[in-house]
Design a protein around this motif. Structure first.
Motif, PDB file in Angstrom:
ATOM      1  N   SER A  21       0.844  -1.204   0.000  1.00 41.80           N
ATOM      2  CA  SER A  21       0.000   0.000   0.000  1.00 41.80           C
ATOM      3  C   SER A  21       0.875   1.249   0.000  1.00 41.80           C
ATOM      4  CB  SER A  21      -0.889   0.003   1.245  1.00 41.80           C
ATOM      5  OG  SER A  21      -0.104   0.124   2.400  1.00 41.80           O
ATOM      6  N   ARG A  23       0.806   3.760   2.065  1.00 41.83           N
ATOM      7  CA  ARG A  23       1.311   4.124   3.398  1.00 41.83           C
ATOM      8  C   ARG A  23       2.521   3.273   3.765  1.00 41.83           C
ATOM      9  NH1 ARG A  23      -4.145   3.293   6.844  1.00 41.83           N
ATOM     10  NH2 ARG A  23      -5.041   3.959   4.871  1.00 41.83           N
ATOM     11  N   MET A  50       0.165  13.812  -5.921  1.00 41.43           N
ATOM     12  CA  MET A  50      -0.827  14.322  -6.859  1.00 41.43           C
ATOM     13  C   MET A  50      -2.155  13.578  -6.780  1.00 41.43           C
ATOM     14  SD  MET A  50      -0.698  14.558 -11.047  1.00 41.43           S
ATOM     15  CE  MET A  50      -2.173  15.033 -11.971  1.00 41.43           C
ATOM     16  N   SER A  52      -3.639  11.006  -4.774  1.00 41.57           N
ATOM     17  CA  SER A  52      -4.222  10.177  -3.704  1.00 41.57           C
ATOM     18  C   SER A  52      -5.736  10.300  -3.630  1.00 41.57           C
ATOM     19  CB  SER A  52      -3.599  10.509  -2.343  1.00 41.57           C
ATOM     20  OG  SER A  52      -4.165  11.674  -1.772  1.00 41.57           O
ATOM     21  N   SER A  53      -6.267  11.480  -3.947  1.00 42.69           N
ATOM     22  CA  SER A  53      -7.725  11.660  -3.854  1.00 42.69           C
ATOM     23  C   SER A  53      -8.446  10.761  -4.844  1.00 42.69           C
ATOM     24  CB  SER A  53      -8.109  13.113  -4.161  1.00 42.69           C
ATOM     25  OG  SER A  53      -7.408  14.002  -3.340  1.00 42.69           O
ATOM     26  N   VAL A  54      -7.861  10.606  -6.029  1.00 40.71           N
ATOM     27  CA  VAL A  54      -8.524   9.841  -7.087  1.00 40.71           C
ATOM     28  C   VAL A  54      -8.144   8.365  -7.043  1.00 40.71           C
ATOM     29  CG1 VAL A  54      -8.723   9.574  -9.595  1.00 40.71           C
ATOM     30  CG2 VAL A  54      -8.742  11.860  -8.576  1.00 40.71           C
ATOM     31  N   MET A  56      -6.211   6.614  -4.578  1.00 40.65           N
ATOM     32  CA  MET A  56      -6.170   5.926  -3.281  1.00 40.65           C
ATOM     33  C   MET A  56      -7.442   6.215  -2.483  1.00 40.65           C
ATOM     34  SD  MET A  56      -2.219   6.879  -2.195  1.00 40.65           S
ATOM     35  CE  MET A  56      -2.305   6.167  -0.535  1.00 40.65           C
ATOM     36  N   GLU A  57      -8.343   7.019  -3.017  1.00 40.35           N
ATOM     37  CA  GLU A  57      -9.552   7.458  -2.300  1.00 40.35           C
ATOM     38  C   GLU A  57      -9.178   8.027  -0.930  1.00 40.35           C
ATOM     39  OE1 GLU A  57     -11.994   3.848  -2.287  1.00 40.35           O
ATOM     40  OE2 GLU A  57     -13.133   4.726  -3.940  1.00 40.35           O
ATOM     41  N   GLN A  58      -8.033   8.686  -0.866  1.00 46.74           N
ATOM     42  CA  GLN A  58      -7.537   9.125   0.434  1.00 46.74           C
ATOM     43  C   GLN A  58      -7.184  10.605   0.446  1.00 46.74           C
ATOM     44  OE1 GLN A  58      -6.934   6.943   3.432  1.00 46.74           O
ATOM     45  NE2 GLN A  58      -7.321   9.064   4.012  1.00 46.74           N
ATOM     46  N   ASP A  59      -7.922  11.388   1.224  1.00 50.47           N
ATOM     47  CA  ASP A  59      -7.460  12.720   1.584  1.00 50.47           C
ATOM     48  C   ASP A  59      -6.924  12.600   3.010  1.00 50.47           C
ATOM     49  OD1 ASP A  59      -7.971  14.303  -0.802  1.00 50.47           O
ATOM     50  OD2 ASP A  59     -10.020  13.619  -0.512  1.00 50.47           O
ATOM     51  N   SER A  60      -6.681  13.736   3.675  1.00 50.73           N
ATOM     52  CA  SER A  60      -6.018  13.677   4.995  1.00 50.73           C
ATOM     53  C   SER A  60      -4.702  12.924   4.892  1.00 50.73           C
ATOM     54  CB  SER A  60      -6.897  12.973   6.049  1.00 50.73           C
ATOM     55  OG  SER A  60      -8.135  13.611   6.198  1.00 50.73           O
ATOM     56  N   LEU A  61      -4.067  12.960   3.725  1.00 52.12           N
ATOM     57  CA  LEU A  61      -2.924  12.082   3.456  1.00 52.12           C
ATOM     58  C   LEU A  61      -1.738  12.327   4.389  1.00 52.12           C
ATOM     59  CD1 LEU A  61      -1.910   9.842   1.494  1.00 52.12           C
ATOM     60  CD2 LEU A  61      -0.777  11.669   0.215  1.00 52.12           C
ATOM     61  N   LEU A  64      -2.212  11.081   7.926  1.00 52.48           N
ATOM     62  CA  LEU A  64      -2.213   9.618   7.890  1.00 52.48           C
ATOM     63  C   LEU A  64      -0.789   9.071   7.843  1.00 52.48           C
ATOM     64  CD1 LEU A  64      -4.540   7.188   6.842  1.00 52.48           C
ATOM     65  CD2 LEU A  64      -2.690   7.102   5.193  1.00 52.48           C
ATOM     66  N   ALA A 124      -6.461  10.175 -14.453  1.00 55.36           N
ATOM     67  CA  ALA A 124      -6.017  10.884 -13.239  1.00 55.36           C
ATOM     68  C   ALA A 124      -4.828  11.794 -13.553  1.00 55.36           C
ATOM     69  CB  ALA A 124      -5.645   9.880 -12.143  1.00 55.36           C
TER      70      ALA A 124
END
Lengths: 390, 390
Positions: A21, A23, A50, A52-54, A56-61, A64, A124
């Motif tokens: 992953s 992380r 660039m 992660s939002s699209v 990894m479906e992850q904000d607050s990166l 985290l 993306a």
């Protein structure tokens, strides 16, 4: 007192890691950087990324990644500047140290592109372009670079073969780099016969899609940097002498000039001025060759080659071992790989190691001054960083 | 010499603007801020935004907004810290000014949520949560806050009616704010009878979805700030006395304590220390009430109410006109609105205007010291900014 130093670096191998992953990759790079800084714990974290939002479906990166790396609680944020996110994150992190808001700052870059369909990744990455004026019409990011390459080839009379020497040399350098995604040599024939992606760009003219993470640790003050160097048994320091970020329009249609990266011209001149140097003083460079064309433009726009001549000089063997500057011994985006938002940080990690003399791949000739150039979009962003061995 | 001042502010009305693009909203706010700073042109731009990658299909956001605002070429980058992106952008922009990398910096926030299906927006906002440990299981962001609200209500014996006074007062304040998304009073009955979103959170316990942009302009040096104030006919300056950012884990499951926002405790204490003040010195506050529960937690964790007592004190009328501190006269996220990555900047714009005495809504009682608290996720990030009238 307010000099800023790179005191620790870490990176992962770049690749298509279906079993790891984002992380996990970042933690590996950050822990390596902490080890390389004699165990010094960062007090803030800036992350370049660039997609992660699209993807990894992850904000607050950033929070985290801080938490998973054992830094829960520290000030942290993500910086986005498309493919130039890593360089821009370094600029922001440098500012945090320089301002005194934090005296030990980790700047990392992460991109996790795999585990998605190629069409999804292509879309993306195309979001680096203008959503309303370019993306809306269906252009891909490779397509935009292809148009610039075609224009340049027509204007300065180059063939695909003239351009192919970029990839040839990048693959050779990468073959020595244990962190590279494509650590293998290739041939002119392979490059020329590779399938077309967006004419005139063929597969081997483009950087690959890959995952990776890289981290640098910055401190304020020469004394602290010396203490860490001593702990680690290193007899040199790496000082950040210049850091500049410049931008341009996103859409190519409203640019003044498509044959130069104006943001690179601006950022490099500002970084040189800040460092008190000229282009000719630079011994080693890592440039952003997402495509061969952007590599050649970088050499010209940073002041290392006259406009229109970089491909010719390159084909003649310039910018190799023993020249000034030596360029992209990592293998560049082309063959070391291009984990988008991490790339700008990889360049700084590699240049730092070249200055220290401990880069584990193709070695530069004892450089004293190094520069990195990281772009976002087709030159929408450029960060230029100047590092000096002291 | 290195004091930092807010010399210009601008914001758009918040709403569901199906006929206005994100870039259009941002340009409006930035040009207003430039006008408010006597025409001073920013030399760098930091943009807070959470969802542009997903909902606008746009990366390269900061360069795009700089270009469209007439600032092509300046250093620019986007900062992402989920719903706390605006506050984190302010922290990064403050650092650029403080470090001397730029002497005039615009910090803006933008969010453009409409033009998408509500289900798509809900999913995009849920990306503030941990993709692998929370989002994967289908929880929404409102769901996570609902769990915290339920736990707090059970622990400290509160009913839904006890909590409903938050929205009641926010709607009243917003009714005076020309920039508010929901500028109308409501009743306890309406709040209590509104449909459930995620038990115990009903519609009126939650902030609305909206578009908006806000911008502040920062300069370095008292002299420059005085010159601008003189041009604009203002007899006060607004100095940034404290700026702190802290983080926590993203996933609630690994928090030490769900009844407090540890990042808010940490960031507020650091910001107060930097400003040389105590909580009791603060006259005016804007807190991040994405849900009533986060508003109450903010009051407790910033040191304005004992743990477990904020809802009781609020119901008794505390924190209103004439109290210390006065809280959220903008109408808060609840009724002014919550254009996610812009919210933290709205808070600073509003607090600056309250200190200057020219906020065009419900007016604070001649405050001298103001603080803003902007969170990302359920307290994953907190930025606290302390402003002082001088």
């Amino acid at each position: 007192m307010d000099k800023v130093y790179v005191v620790g670096v870490g990176m992962t191998k770049i690749g298509r890691f279906y079993d790891r992953s984002g992380r996990e990759l970042f933690v590996e790079a950050l822990l390596k950087a902490i080890d390389d800084a004699g165990g010094l714990k960062p007090k803030a974290l800036v992350v370049g990324n660039m997609t992660s939002s699209v993807l990894m479906e992850q904000d607050s990166l950033a929070a985290l990644l801080a938490d998973h790396s054992g830094l829960r609680g520290v000030p942290a944020f993500k910086v986005e500047a498309a493919c130039g996110s890593g360089g821009a994150a370094f600029y922001a992190g440098y500012s945090l140290v320089k301002s005194g808001l934090a005296d030990v700052v980790a700047v990392g870059g992460l991109e996790k592109l795999t585990e998605n369909l190629t069409s999804v990744v292509t879309k993306a990455l195309a979001q680096a372009a203008d959503a309303e004026h370019e993306l809306f019409y269906g252009v891909s990011f490779t397509g935009l670079n292809a148009m610039v390459a075609r224009l340049y080839m027509n204007k300065f009379n180059y063939t695909r073969e003239d351009f192919a020497y970029w990839a040839l040399r990048m693959h050779e350098y990468a073959s020595y780099n244990p962190y590279a995604q494509l650590p293998r040599k290739t041939t002119l024939e392979t490059i020329l016969k590779s399938p077309v992606v967006a004419d005139p760009l063929h597969l081997f003219d483009c950087s690959p899609i890959g995952d990776g993470a890289a981290v640098t640790i910055l401190v304020r003050g020469e004394e602290k940097a010396k203490e860490i160097a001593k702990t680690m048994g290193r007899d040199v320091l790496v000082e950040v002498k210049g850091a500049a970020l410049a931008t341009d329009s996103v859409d190519l249609g409203s640019r003044n000039n498509l044959l130069a990266l104006e943001s690179t011209i601006k950022a490099s001149r500002e970084a040189y001025k800040m460092a008190g140097i000229k282009a000719k003083d630079i011994d080693y460079v890592e440039v952003h060759d997402a495509f061969h064309i952007t590599g050649y433009l970088a050499l010209e726009d940073m002041g290392f080659a006259p406009k229109g001549e970089a491909p010719k000089l390159w084909r003649e063997g310039r910018f190799g071992k023993g020249d000034k500057p030596e360029v992209n011994f990592s293998g560049g985006l082309k063959a070391r790989g291009h984990p988008v938002g991490a790339t700008g940080v990889y360049q700084i990690v590699e240049s730092t190691m070249q200055l220290r003399g401990d880069f584990p791949g193709y070695k530069a000739s004892d450089p004293e001054i190094a520069a990195t150039q990281n772009i976002g979009g087709v030159g929408t962003y450029t960060t230029v960083t100047v590092l000096k061995r002291t």
